[in-house]
Design a protein around this motif. Structure first.
Motif, PDB file in Angstrom:
ATOM      1  N   PRO A   1      -1.583 -10.084   0.262  1.00 54.46           N
ATOM      2  CA  PRO A   1      -0.368  -9.526  -0.360  1.00 54.46           C
ATOM      3  C   PRO A   1      -0.159  -8.052  -0.035  1.00 54.46           C
ATOM      4  CG  PRO A   1      -1.581 -10.827  -1.945  1.00 54.46           C
ATOM      5  CD  PRO A   1      -2.456 -10.702  -0.754  1.00 54.46           C
ATOM      6  N   THR A   2      -1.243  -7.303   0.128  1.00 53.80           N
ATOM      7  CA  THR A   2      -1.086  -5.879   0.456  1.00 53.80           C
ATOM      8  C   THR A   2      -0.369  -5.753   1.796  1.00 53.80           C
ATOM      9  OG1 THR A   2      -3.277  -5.617  -0.482  1.00 53.80           O
ATOM     10  CG2 THR A   2      -2.329  -3.683   0.515  1.00 53.80           C
ATOM     11  N   TYR A   3      -0.847  -6.490   2.805  1.00 54.63           N
ATOM     12  CA  TYR A   3      -0.226  -6.390   4.130  1.00 54.63           C
ATOM     13  C   TYR A   3       1.249  -6.790   4.080  1.00 54.63           C
ATOM     14  CZ  TYR A   3      -4.793  -5.769   6.309  1.00 54.63           C
ATOM     15  OH  TYR A   3      -6.021  -5.287   6.671  1.00 54.63           O
TER      16      TYR A   3
ATOM     17  N   GLY B   1      -5.255  -2.065  -7.629  1.00 53.85           N
ATOM     18  CA  GLY B   1      -5.382  -0.659  -8.004  1.00 53.85           C
ATOM     19  C   GLY B   1      -5.159   0.280  -6.830  1.00 53.85           C
ATOM     20  N   MET B   2      -5.198  -0.239  -5.607  1.00 52.26           N
ATOM     21  CA  MET B   2      -5.066   0.606  -4.415  1.00 52.26           C
ATOM     22  C   MET B   2      -3.689   0.488  -3.758  1.00 52.26           C
ATOM     23  SD  MET B   2      -7.765   2.229  -4.159  1.00 52.26           S
ATOM     24  CE  MET B   2      -7.466   2.944  -2.551  1.00 52.26           C
ATOM     25  N   TYR B   3      -2.810  -0.346  -4.337  1.00 54.15           N
ATOM     26  CA  TYR B   3      -1.516  -0.590  -3.680  1.00 54.15           C
ATOM     27  C   TYR B   3      -0.749   0.704  -3.426  1.00 54.15           C
ATOM     28  CZ  TYR B   3      -1.130  -5.677  -3.580  1.00 54.15           C
ATOM     29  OH  TYR B   3      -1.280  -6.996  -3.275  1.00 54.15           O
ATOM     30  N   GLU B   4      -0.715   1.534  -4.463  1.00 50.21           N
ATOM     31  CA  GLU B   4       0.081   2.759  -4.338  1.00 50.21           C
ATOM     32  C   GLU B   4      -0.408   3.571  -3.139  1.00 50.21           C
ATOM     33  OE1 GLU B   4      -0.738   5.611  -7.270  1.00 50.21           O
ATOM     34  OE2 GLU B   4       0.877   6.939  -6.675  1.00 50.21           O
ATOM     35  N   ALA B   5      -1.739   3.736  -3.052  1.00 51.10           N
ATOM     36  CA  ALA B   5      -2.309   4.516  -1.944  1.00 51.10           C
ATOM     37  C   ALA B   5      -1.997   3.840  -0.616  1.00 51.10           C
ATOM     38  CB  ALA B   5      -3.814   4.642  -2.141  1.00 51.10           C
ATOM     39  N   GLU B   6      -2.020   2.511  -0.614  1.00 45.49           N
ATOM     40  CA  GLU B   6      -1.729   1.781   0.622  1.00 45.49           C
ATOM     41  C   GLU B   6      -0.286   2.002   1.071  1.00 45.49           C
ATOM     42  OE1 GLU B   6      -3.406  -0.010   2.903  1.00 45.49           O
ATOM     43  OE2 GLU B   6      -5.118   0.829   1.845  1.00 45.49           O
TER      44      GLU B   6
ATOM     45  N   TYR C   1      10.920   3.887  -3.824  1.00 46.88           N
ATOM     46  CA  TYR C   1      10.420   2.528  -4.041  1.00 46.88           C
ATOM     47  C   TYR C   1       9.694   2.504  -5.375  1.00 46.88           C
ATOM     48  CZ  TYR C   1       8.012  -1.892  -3.187  1.00 46.88           C
ATOM     49  OH  TYR C   1       7.551  -3.193  -3.293  1.00 46.88           O
ATOM     50  N   VAL C   2      10.006   1.511  -6.201  1.00 46.16           N
ATOM     51  CA  VAL C   2       9.321   1.406  -7.495  1.00 46.16           C
ATOM     52  C   VAL C   2       8.507   0.120  -7.533  1.00 46.16           C
ATOM     53  CG1 VAL C   2      11.326   0.370  -8.683  1.00 46.16           C
ATOM     54  CG2 VAL C   2       9.581   1.501 -10.001  1.00 46.16           C
ATOM     55  N   THR C   3       7.298   0.240  -8.041  1.00 48.81           N
ATOM     56  CA  THR C   3       6.416  -0.931  -8.087  1.00 48.81           C
ATOM     57  C   THR C   3       5.478  -0.823  -9.289  1.00 48.81           C
ATOM     58  OG1 THR C   3       4.829  -2.238  -6.805  1.00 48.81           O
ATOM     59  CG2 THR C   3       4.703   0.137  -6.538  1.00 48.81           C
TER      60      THR C   3
ATOM     61  N   TYR D   1       0.061  -0.458  10.208  1.00 52.04           N
ATOM     62  CA  TYR D   1       0.098   0.878   9.602  1.00 52.04           C
ATOM     63  C   TYR D   1      -0.854   1.056   8.416  1.00 52.04           C
ATOM     64  CZ  TYR D   1       4.209   1.615  12.477  1.00 52.04           C
ATOM     65  OH  TYR D   1       5.045   1.746  13.541  1.00 52.04           O
ATOM     66  N   GLY D   2      -1.386  -0.066   7.902  1.00 60.18           N
ATOM     67  CA  GLY D   2      -2.232   0.057   6.706  1.00 60.18           C
ATOM     68  C   GLY D   2      -3.706   0.123   7.065  1.00 60.18           C
ATOM     69  N   ASN D   3      -4.521   0.146   6.038  1.00 62.62           N
ATOM     70  CA  ASN D   3      -5.967   0.161   6.220  1.00 62.62           C
ATOM     71  C   ASN D   3      -6.473  -1.191   6.692  1.00 62.62           C
ATOM     72  OD1 ASN D   3      -7.514   2.473   5.646  1.00 62.62           O
ATOM     73  ND2 ASN D   3      -6.763   2.412   3.548  1.00 62.62           N
ATOM     74  N   ASN D   4      -7.645  -1.202   7.267  1.00 58.77           N
ATOM     75  CA  ASN D   4      -8.289  -2.484   7.594  1.00 58.77           C
ATOM     76  C   ASN D   4      -8.842  -3.091   6.312  1.00 58.77           C
ATOM     77  OD1 ASN D   4      -7.864  -2.265  10.286  1.00 58.77           O
ATOM     78  ND2 ASN D   4      -9.793  -1.171  10.654  1.00 58.77           N
ATOM     79  N   GLY D   5      -9.077  -4.381   6.359  1.00 60.45           N
ATOM     80  CA  GLY D   5      -9.809  -5.052   5.282  1.00 60.45           C
ATOM     81  C   GLY D   5      -9.056  -5.169   3.979  1.00 60.45           C
TER      82      GLY D   5
END
Ligand code: SF4
Length: 617
Positions: free
Chosen positions: A132-134, A175-180, A163-165, A124-128
Motif C-alpha cells: 500500500p505504501t508504494y 506510522g511511516m507513511y507521512e515520511a514516505e 495532500y491530506v491523509t 521514488y520511495g524507500n526500499n522494503g
C-alpha cells in the motif's frame, strides 16, 4: 590503583576481569568485563576506518532523510489551494468530496491507483516498503506529474495543492507513511509539497494544527458521515448486483445515488450558534457559547433527517432494480489488511470486479468496522492502564485522594468511550434503516475479540490486529459466507503475523474455505487463478446447500418460482430475506423463506375454507 585500570604485570585475572588483546603483536591486558563491549566497538570502528581508507571511500558521508520544515497552509490560501486525498473507493471519495467542499474547501480525490503508481512509488520511495505504501505514495506523485504534463509549473503545483491523509504512530509501516510521502515527493522534484495529517486516534477536534485545514468537529463529522454513506451504499449494492436481472443496472443506479449523496453533503452547512441570544453569549461568555455550538452540532447530527432522507431517496432508486434471488451464488467474505481489502484498483488485482465476473456474492468490510475497532482498542487500553499516569509514580497506599482521582479519571474515560461507541452504532443503524435495513449491522467488537484473542493477542496492534483472524472465524461460524478471501499486501508485517495464526484457525475449523492472497504490483494471473480454485469449491458448497434446502422444503423449484412470480415484491431489492441457522446462501435462505410463506398461505386457505363452512351453520 583503580580496579578498572588495565594491568600488564599480573598473570591472573581478578574477579570481574577478562584478558584482552591490546594490539596486533599478541600483547594482552586485563580489563573489566563491563568495558569489553566498548573496547570491541572501538576496535570495530578502527578496523572499519582502515578498510575504508584502503578502499578509498573514507570520505563517504551518509545523509539521512529528515522531516523538512513545512510551509504552513493558511486560511488565506484556501480559495486557491486544492486539497487532495485518496485511498478509499471512488464511492466513498466522491461523497467525502461533497462533504469537504460543503465546508468551503476546493477538494479533489486522486484517481484510482494503478500499476504505474506502484512503479513510481518504488522508483521514488524507500526500499522494503509494504505494497500500500508504494501504491498510495506513487499515486500522489503520478497525479502531480500529470498536472505538470497539463502545463502547470512545479512551483505552481507546490503552491496550489496540498495532500491530506490519516496518520498514526505505528506500530506498522503506517506510522511511516507521512515520511514516505515527503521523501518520494522530494525525490520526484516536488520538494516543499505540503502533506497534512490528521491522527486517526486523535479525537474529534484537532483544530489549530493546520490553520488552512481546520481539523475541527465539522470536518470529522463530515468524514464519518461520508465514510458511513459510502460503506452502506457499497454494502447494499453488493447484495443486489449478483441478482440483478439486467446486467449493469446496479452500477448505473449506484452512480446516481453516489452523485445524489455528494450533493446532499455539499449542500449541508455546519451548524452555527447564531441569533440575538447567541450574539450576547458570544460577547459575554464565549466559552459557554462554544459549548452550546459544539453540542448543537451533535444534536443536529443525531436527530436531523437531512442525510436519512438522502439515503431513503437512494433506497427508492435502488428498489427499482429487478432481481432474481433464486440464482445460486457462493458468498465470499473479503478481509485482510485495511487498504488491500478496501481499494478497487490494481492494488488488490481488481479483486472485486473479478469476483463479480466469477459469479460470487461479495461481503466487504466497511470502514466503520475500523472506527469501531479503534474505539474498542481505546477502551482496552484504558482498562489495561487503569490507575497509571504517564510520567508519574504510583501514589503510595495512604495517598487516598490521588487513588480516588485516578479512579475517577478512569471511569470518565471509559464512560466517554462507551458513549462514543453507542452513539456511533446508533447512527449507523439509523442510516441502515433508511436503506431498508439491508446493509449488514456492525459486528460487535467484543465478539470479534472473544473469537480472535485465543489465536492472536488482541493487544498486539498494528494493521488489522486480531481482526483478520477474528473475522475469518466469525463469518464462517455464523453461517454468513461460503469462503473467506484475505487480501494481504506483500511486506505487510501484521498480516504476516496473522498468517501464522490462521494456520491454527484452519486446523481447528476444518470446514472453512480460507484463501490468503498476497497482493503486489504484479502476479494478477496467478492470484486470480488461486481465487478461482477456492471459488470453485465454494460454488459446489453453495449448490449442494441449495439442493438440500430445496429438498427439505418438499417443494420443486418451479413451485417456488411460480410463487415468486405471483409476488412482485419478492423481485425487488427491498425484500428482506430471513437468515436461517445452518444456511449460508442467499438463494437457499430465500427458498426456505418462500416455502414457509407458501405453507402459511396454504394453512390460511384451509382455515378460510373451514371458516366459510362454519359460517353456513
Ligand atoms: S498494515 Fe501492513 S500493509 Fe498496512 S501499512 Fe501496516 S505494514 Fe503496511
Amino acid at each position: 590503583m583503580s580496579n578498572t585500570a588495565p594491568s600488564v604485570e599480573r598473570t591472573e585475572a581478578l574477579p570481574g576481569e577478562t584478558r584482552h588483546q591490546t594490539g596486533g603483536n599478541g600483547h594482552t591486558a586485563f580489563v573489566p568485563v563491563s568495558q569489553l563491549e566498548d573496547l570491541i566497538q572501538q576496535r570495530l570502528r578502527q578496523e572499519r576506518a582502515r578498510l575504508e581508507r584502503e578502499a578509498g571511500i573514507e570520505e563517504a558521508t551518509h545523509t539521512h532523510f529528515r522531516r523538512p520544515e513545512e510551509r504552513p497552509f493558511t486560511k488565506a490560501q484556501r480559495p486557491h489551494t486544492t486539497v487532495l486525498f485518496g485511498g478509499l473507493t471512488w464511492k466513498h471519495e466522491r461523497i467525502l468530496q461533497g462533504s469537504i467542499a460543503g465546508l468551503g474547501y476546493k477538494v479533489m480525490p486522486l484517481p484510482n491507483a494503478d500499476k504505474q503508481s506502484f512503479q513510481i512509488g518504488k522508483e521514488y520511495g524507500n526500499n522494503g516498503q509494504c505494497n500500500p505504501t508504494y501504491f498510495t505514495v506513487g499515486n500522489l506523485v503520478k497525479y502531480l506529474q500529470s498536472l505538470e504534463g497539463q502545463g502547470l509549473a512545479k512551483q505552481e503545483i507546490v503552491d496550489n495543492y496540498v495532500y491530506v491523509t490519516a496518520g498514526a504512530c505505528g506500530p506498522c509501516r503506517f506510522g511511516m507513511y507521512e515520511a514516505e510521502y515527503r521523501l518520494a515527493l522530494r525525490n520526484a522534484g516536488f520538494d516543499g509539497f505540503r502533506v497534512l495529517l490528521f491522527q486517526q486516534g486523535g479525537g474529534l477536534d484537532q483544530a489549530g494544527l493546520e490553520a488552512g485545514l481546520d481539523l475541527n468537529i465539522d470536518f470529522f463529522i463530515g468524514m464519518l458521515n461520508g465514510m458511513n454513506f459510502g460503506d452502506l451504499l457499497l454494502d447494499i449494492s453488493d447484495q443486489i448486483r449478483p441478482f440483478e436481472v439486467k446486467k449493469g443496472e446496479t452500477d448505473r443506479v449506484l452512480r446516481e445515488c453516489v452523485e445524489y449523496m455528494h450533493e446532499v453533503m455539499k449542500s449541508r452547512r455546519p451548524y452555527k450558534f447564531e441569533g440575538k441570544l447567541a450574539d450576547v453569549a458570544w460577547a459575554k461568555t464565549p466559552g459557554l457559547a462554544n459549548t452550546v455550538e459544539f453540542l448543537g452540532k451533535f444534536v443536529r447530527q443525531l436527530f436531523s433527517d437531512h442525510f436519512v432522507d438522502g439515503l431513503r431517496w437512494c433506497f427508492e432508486r435502488l428498489n427499482t432494480i429487478d432481481v432474481d434471488y433464486l440464482r445460486v451464488k457462493p458468498i465470499c467474505k473479503v478481509t485482510g489488511e485495511f487498504w488491500a481489502q478496501t481499494t478497487e484498483s490494481d492494488g488488490n488485482f481488481n479483486m472485486f470486479p473479478f469476483l463479480d465476473r466469477e459469479g460470487a456474492q461479495i461481503i466487504r468490510e466497511p470502514v466503520a468496522t475500523w472506527t469501531s475497532y479503534l474505539l474498542n482498542q481505546a477502551k482496552n487500553e484504558a482498562r489495561d492502564r487503569r490507575g497509571l499516569k504517564e510520567g508519574e509514580a504510583m501514589p503510595r497506599w495512604y495517598e487516598l485522594g490521588k487513588h480516588a482521582q485516578r479512579e475517577l479519571d478512569f471511569v470518565k474515560k471509559l464512560t466517554m468511550l462507551w458513549l462514543a461507541g453507542k452513539i456511533y452504532n446508533r447512527e449507523y443503524d439509523r442510516l441502515r434503516a433508511a436503506l431498508g435495513n439491508k446493509p449488514h449491522a456492525l459486528v460487535n467488537q467484543l465478539e470479534l475479540l472473544r473469537v480472535g484473542h485465543p489465536y492472536y493477542n488482541s493487544r498486539a496492534e498494528g494493521g488489522e490486529g486480531h481482526l483478520e483472524v477474528a473475522k475469518n472465524i466469525y463469518y464462517s461460524n455464523k453461517d454468513l459466507c461460503h469462503m473467506v478471501l484475505s487480501l494481504k499486501p506483500f511486506g505487510c508485517m501484521p498480516s504476516t503475523q496473522s498468517d501464522g495464526a490462521q494456520s491454527a484457525v484452519i486446523s481447528h475449523f476444518k470446514d472453512m474455505i480460507y484463501i490468503p492472497i498476497e497482493t503486489s504490483g504484479e502476479g494478477d494471473v496467478n492470484a486470480h487463478s488461486r481465487v478461482q480454485m477456492a471459488l470453485g469449491e465454494a460454488k459446489v458448497k453453495a449448490k449442494n446447500e441449495f439442493a438440500r434446502v430445496l429438498q427439505e422444503t418438499g417443494r420443486t423449484l418451479d413451485d417456488i418460482r411460480a410463487y415468486v412470480e405471483a409476488h412482485p415484491e419478492m423481485q425487488r431489492p427491498a425484500w428482506n430475506i430471513t437468515h436461517h441457522k445452518g444456511v449460508v446462501g442467499t438463494a437457499a435462505n430465500f427458498v426456505k423463506q418462500v416455502a414457509a410463506l407458501m405453507d402459511a398461505d396454504a394453512k390460511g386457505g384451509r382455515l378460510r375454507k373451514l371458516q366459510k363452512v362454519a359460517a353456513m351453520f
